[in-house]
Design an enzyme around this catalytic site. Structure first.
Site, PDB file in Angstrom:
ATOM      1  N   ARG A 144       0.819  -1.208   0.000  1.00 44.27           N
ATOM      2  CA  ARG A 144       0.000   0.000   0.000  1.00 44.27           C
ATOM      3  C   ARG A 144       0.853   1.259   0.000  1.00 44.27           C
ATOM      4  NH1 ARG A 144      -5.420  -1.958   1.951  1.00 44.27           N
ATOM      5  NH2 ARG A 144      -6.178   0.151   2.176  1.00 44.27           N
ATOM      6  N   TYR A 147       0.742   4.199  -2.581  1.00 45.42           N
ATOM      7  CA  TYR A 147      -0.381   5.136  -2.410  1.00 45.42           C
ATOM      8  C   TYR A 147      -0.187   5.953  -1.137  1.00 45.42           C
ATOM      9  CZ  TYR A 147      -5.322   6.621  -2.093  1.00 45.42           C
ATOM     10  OH  TYR A 147      -6.496   7.335  -2.007  1.00 45.42           O
ATOM     11  N   ASN A 176     -13.255   6.627   3.378  1.00 46.64           N
ATOM     12  CA  ASN A 176     -14.000   5.798   2.401  1.00 46.64           C
ATOM     13  C   ASN A 176     -15.320   6.440   1.967  1.00 46.64           C
ATOM     14  OD1 ASN A 176     -12.271   4.078   4.176  1.00 46.64           O
ATOM     15  ND2 ASN A 176     -12.825   2.544   2.647  1.00 46.64           N
ATOM     16  N   ARG A 188     -13.402  -1.438  -5.072  1.00 52.69           N
ATOM     17  CA  ARG A 188     -13.574  -1.098  -3.662  1.00 52.69           C
ATOM     18  C   ARG A 188     -14.814  -1.797  -3.110  1.00 52.69           C
ATOM     19  NH1 ARG A 188     -11.998   5.188  -3.912  1.00 52.69           N
ATOM     20  NH2 ARG A 188     -12.622   4.861  -6.073  1.00 52.69           N
ATOM     21  N   VAL A 189     -14.911  -1.834  -1.788  1.00 51.88           N
ATOM     22  CA  VAL A 189     -15.827  -2.776  -1.175  1.00 51.88           C
ATOM     23  C   VAL A 189     -17.302  -2.505  -1.481  1.00 51.88           C
ATOM     24  CG1 VAL A 189     -15.887  -1.627   1.118  1.00 51.88           C
ATOM     25  CG2 VAL A 189     -16.249  -4.078   0.938  1.00 51.88           C
ATOM     26  N   GLY A 209     -13.803 -10.375   8.091  1.00 49.47           N
ATOM     27  CA  GLY A 209     -14.811  -9.310   7.970  1.00 49.47           C
ATOM     28  C   GLY A 209     -14.985  -8.485   9.231  1.00 49.47           C
TER      29      GLY A 209
HETATM   30  P1  NAD Z   1     -11.048   7.311  -9.172  1.00 52.59           P
HETATM   31  O1  NAD Z   1     -10.037   6.269  -9.451  1.00 52.59           O
HETATM   32  O2  NAD Z   1     -12.461   7.053  -9.511  1.00 52.59           O
HETATM   33  O3  NAD Z   1     -10.643   8.682  -9.834  1.00 52.59           O
HETATM   34  C1  NAD Z   1      -9.302   9.094  -9.999  1.00 52.59           C
HETATM   35  C2  NAD Z   1      -9.196   9.814 -11.329  1.00 52.59           C
HETATM   36  O4  NAD Z   1      -7.845  10.271 -11.497  1.00 52.59           O
HETATM   37  C3  NAD Z   1      -9.510   8.900 -12.522  1.00 52.59           C
HETATM   38  O5  NAD Z   1     -10.384   9.547 -13.415  1.00 52.59           O
HETATM   39  C4  NAD Z   1      -8.138   8.653 -13.147  1.00 52.59           C
HETATM   40  O6  NAD Z   1      -8.210   8.380 -14.530  1.00 52.59           O
HETATM   41  C5  NAD Z   1      -7.428   9.950 -12.835  1.00 52.59           C
HETATM   42  N1  NAD Z   1      -5.967   9.832 -12.829  1.00 52.59           N
HETATM   43  C6  NAD Z   1      -5.212   8.916 -12.170  1.00 52.59           C
HETATM   44  N2  NAD Z   1      -3.907   9.127 -12.411  1.00 52.59           N
HETATM   45  C7  NAD Z   1      -3.836  10.219 -13.222  1.00 52.59           C
HETATM   46  C8  NAD Z   1      -2.755  10.933 -13.805  1.00 52.59           C
HETATM   47  N3  NAD Z   1      -1.479  10.595 -13.600  1.00 52.59           N
HETATM   48  N4  NAD Z   1      -3.056  11.994 -14.598  1.00 52.59           N
HETATM   49  C9  NAD Z   1      -4.332  12.370 -14.822  1.00 52.59           C
HETATM   50  N5  NAD Z   1      -5.395  11.713 -14.294  1.00 52.59           N
HETATM   51  C10 NAD Z   1      -5.138  10.659 -13.498  1.00 52.59           C
HETATM   52  O7  NAD Z   1     -10.908   7.647  -7.598  1.00 52.59           O
HETATM   53  P2  NAD Z   1     -11.781   8.618  -6.681  1.00 52.59           P
HETATM   54  O8  NAD Z   1     -12.418   7.806  -5.637  1.00 52.59           O
HETATM   55  O9  NAD Z   1     -12.599   9.532  -7.507  1.00 52.59           O
HETATM   56  O10 NAD Z   1     -10.618   9.435  -5.977  1.00 52.59           O
HETATM   57  C11 NAD Z   1     -10.302  10.779  -6.304  1.00 52.59           C
HETATM   58  C12 NAD Z   1      -9.250  11.296  -5.324  1.00 52.59           C
HETATM   59  O11 NAD Z   1      -9.751  11.240  -3.992  1.00 52.59           O
HETATM   60  C13 NAD Z   1      -7.953  10.500  -5.347  1.00 52.59           C
HETATM   61  O12 NAD Z   1      -6.877  11.402  -5.223  1.00 52.59           O
HETATM   62  C14 NAD Z   1      -8.051   9.632  -4.123  1.00 52.59           C
HETATM   63  O13 NAD Z   1      -6.788   9.323  -3.601  1.00 52.59           O
HETATM   64  C15 NAD Z   1      -8.855  10.522  -3.169  1.00 52.59           C
HETATM   65  N6  NAD Z   1      -9.561   9.718  -2.168  1.00 52.59           N
HETATM   66  C16 NAD Z   1     -10.706   9.012  -2.503  1.00 52.59           C
HETATM   67  C17 NAD Z   1     -11.335   8.261  -1.537  1.00 52.59           C
HETATM   68  C18 NAD Z   1     -12.617   7.500  -1.823  1.00 52.59           C
HETATM   69  O14 NAD Z   1     -13.098   6.796  -0.924  1.00 52.59           O
HETATM   70  N7  NAD Z   1     -13.227   7.607  -2.974  1.00 52.59           N
HETATM   71  C19 NAD Z   1     -10.809   8.169  -0.236  1.00 52.59           C
HETATM   72  C20 NAD Z   1      -9.637   8.857   0.030  1.00 52.59           C
HETATM   73  C21 NAD Z   1      -9.035   9.639  -0.933  1.00 52.59           C
HETATM   74  N1  UDP Z   2     -12.926  -5.645   1.003  1.00 51.76           N
HETATM   75  C1  UDP Z   2     -13.627  -6.848   1.043  1.00 51.76           C
HETATM   76  N2  UDP Z   2     -14.117  -7.338  -0.132  1.00 51.76           N
HETATM   77  C2  UDP Z   2     -13.976  -6.683  -1.326  1.00 51.76           C
HETATM   78  C3  UDP Z   2     -13.279  -5.459  -1.349  1.00 51.76           C
HETATM   79  C4  UDP Z   2     -12.753  -4.969  -0.156  1.00 51.76           C
HETATM   80  O1  UDP Z   2     -13.790  -7.465   2.104  1.00 51.76           O
HETATM   81  O2  UDP Z   2     -14.472  -7.210  -2.344  1.00 51.76           O
HETATM   82  C5  UDP Z   2     -12.414  -5.090   2.287  1.00 51.76           C
HETATM   83  C6  UDP Z   2     -10.946  -4.702   2.265  1.00 51.76           C
HETATM   84  O3  UDP Z   2     -10.119  -5.794   2.601  1.00 51.76           O
HETATM   85  C7  UDP Z   2     -10.918  -3.599   3.326  1.00 51.76           C
HETATM   86  C8  UDP Z   2     -12.301  -2.951   3.224  1.00 51.76           C
HETATM   87  O4  UDP Z   2     -13.131  -3.914   2.568  1.00 51.76           O
HETATM   88  O5  UDP Z   2     -10.779  -4.161   4.614  1.00 51.76           O
HETATM   89  C9  UDP Z   2     -12.313  -1.662   2.434  1.00 51.76           C
HETATM   90  O6  UDP Z   2     -11.635  -1.903   1.211  1.00 51.76           O
HETATM   91  P1  UDP Z   2     -11.590  -0.846   0.021  1.00 51.76           P
HETATM   92  O7  UDP Z   2     -10.750  -1.447  -1.049  1.00 51.76           O
HETATM   93  O8  UDP Z   2     -12.950  -0.403  -0.310  1.00 51.76           O
HETATM   94  O9  UDP Z   2     -10.870   0.435   0.648  1.00 51.76           O
HETATM   95  P2  UDP Z   2      -9.638   0.644   1.652  1.00 51.76           P
HETATM   96  O10 UDP Z   2     -10.256   1.305   2.830  1.00 51.76           O
HETATM   97  O11 UDP Z   2      -9.030  -0.652   2.050  1.00 51.76           O
HETATM   98  O12 UDP Z   2      -8.700   1.474   0.878  1.00 51.76           O
END
Ligand code: NAD
Ligand code: UDP
Length: 327
Positions: A144, A147, A176, A188-189, A209
């Site tokens: 991880r 990231y 999340n 994602r989950v 779980g």
């Molecule tokens: P997502 O994967 O749906 O969207 C990410 C977008 O970024 C995609 O459209 C992808 O094509 C684009 N991208 C990736 N690398 C790129 C690059 N090098 N140049 C240009 N575009 C690029 O994910 P999301 O859930 O929409 O997440 C958006 C942001 O929010 C991310 O930075 C992520 O780390 C952050 N975030 C999301 C969550 C969540 O639960 N959704 C939680 C924590 C942080």
């Molecule tokens: N997870 C799961 N089944 C799935 C996908 C994810 O049990 O099909 C679990 C994963 O191991 C984690 C939690 O759900 O404990 C959330 O995972 P996710 O990938 O959504 O986001 P994370 O918070 O881990 O980045």
């Protein structure tokens, strides 16, 4: 008229954000994305707007934009573990070179930046719930890390540009989040379980779980991000200092503090899709999967008057409706 750049705009959060921004016709939105995990299907609805422009570009490469930019939301980065681990160097480059390019752009245009960081900066947290002041517990050489550590370095770049050049940079640590416009292959989950239940396939619970997460519906996050971008810089600084003795770069957690085990989530989704014939199966827990996660959102509540409004059942129902239409 305000010009707003959204990187990662064809992804899940980006699409929802752009949709909201375009409701105000005084906003012009430029979306930069290389469609790594995002999809053109998400943003084609915006192409009819005159005040929307799409630029296909990788943000880890220098970015050149002629028109004046007022605000930047930096969202570009794969966010799902299966996608960010597929090409870890790409993920690191996106976070690190990406934020440098964004901050340079901000310097050039005198633009405000809201950078999307993550609860993953807390790693497998030893403090629960997680406050913004917690430094985290991250393995720098695990699967991880590309990231988590990329996001941590990006925060440090934000901090140094804020401190040394006086840039108006704000960091949101997103917990999340789920909802419409998640990619069905996202992994994602929430999206996995809903799609599995709709297809009568087994719901894949990793580990036993008992690990927990706190799930925020997308509309709550978008409202919070807009408020965070909007608040006056001096008011933000003074309130953070006065109320929390916080004298560094503005950082706010955004998430829903209701905490569920993954098994509870699986059962809830099965209850909401009673016609599903799916059963739960247990698969190995991925390495370094955090055991517990729950945001402390006191700062965002006090500073922005923001808190999530949408309960898990309601958000899941809306998300289930979305996936019923697209799969
Ligand atoms: P997502 O994967 O749906 O969207 C990410 C977008 O970024 C995609 O459209 C992808 O094509 C684009 N991208 C990736 N690398 C790129 C690059 N090098 N140049 C240009 N575009 C690029 O994910 P999301 O859930 O929409 O997440 C958006 C942001 O929010 C991310 O930075 C992520 O780390 C952050 N975030 C999301 C969550 C969540 O639960 N959704 C939680 C924590 C942080
Ligand atoms: N997870 C799961 N089944 C799935 C996908 C994810 O049990 O099909 C679990 C994963 O191991 C984690 C939690 O759900 O404990 C959330 O995972 P996710 O990938 O959504 O986001 P994370 O918070 O881990 O980045």
């Amino acid at each position: 008229m305000k010009t707003i750049l959204v990187t990662g705009g064809s992804g899940f959060i980006g699409t929802n954000l752009i949709k909201k921004l375009l409701e105000d016709e005084n906003n012009k939105v430029i979306c930069i994305d290389n469609n790594y995990t995002g999809s053109f299907r998400n943003i084609k609805q915006f192409l009819e707007y005159e005040n929307f422009k799409f630029i296909k570009h990788d943000i880890s490469k220098p970015i050149n934009i002629k028109e004046n930019i007022d605000e930047i939301y930096n969202l570009a980065c794969p966010a799902s573990p299966i996608h960010y681990q597929k090409d870890p160097i790409f993920t690191l480059n996106t976070s690190i070179f990406g934020i440098i390019n964004i901050l340079e752009l901000s310097k050039e245009h005198n633009a405000k930046v809201l950078h999307a960081s993550t609860s993953e900066v807390y790693g497998n947290p030893l403090e629960h719930p997680q406050k913004e002041s917690y430094w985290g517990n991250v393995n720098p050489i695990g699967p991880r890390a590309c990231y988590d550590e990329g996001k941590r370095v990006a925060e440090t770049y934000c901090y140094e540009y804020w401190k040394n050049f006086g840039l108006d940079v704000r960091i949101v640590r997103i917990f999340n989040t789920y909802g419409p416009y998640m990619n069905p292959d996202d992994g994602r989950v929430v999206s996995n379980f809903i799609i599995q239940a709709l297809k009568n396939e087994p719901l894949t619970v990793y580990g036993d779980g008992t690990q927990t997460r706190s799930f925020q519906y997308i509309d709550d996050l978008i409202n919070g991000m807009l408020k965070f971008m909007e608040i006056d810089k001096n008011k933000l600084k003074n309130d953070l200092e006065k109320k929390f003795n916080w004298t560094t770069i503005p950082v706010l957690n955004m998430g829903n503090p209701e905490e569920y085990t993954i098994l509870e989530l699986a059962n809830k989704i099965l209850e909401l899709i009673p016609e599903s014939k799916s059963k739960i199966v247990f698969k190995p827990l991925p390495k370094d999967d955090p055991v517990r996660r729950k945001p402390d959102i006191t700062m965002a509540k006090e500073i922005l008057g923001w808190e999530p409004k949408i309960r898990l059942e309601e958000g899941l129902e809306r998300t289930i409706e979305y996936f019923k239409q697209i799969i």
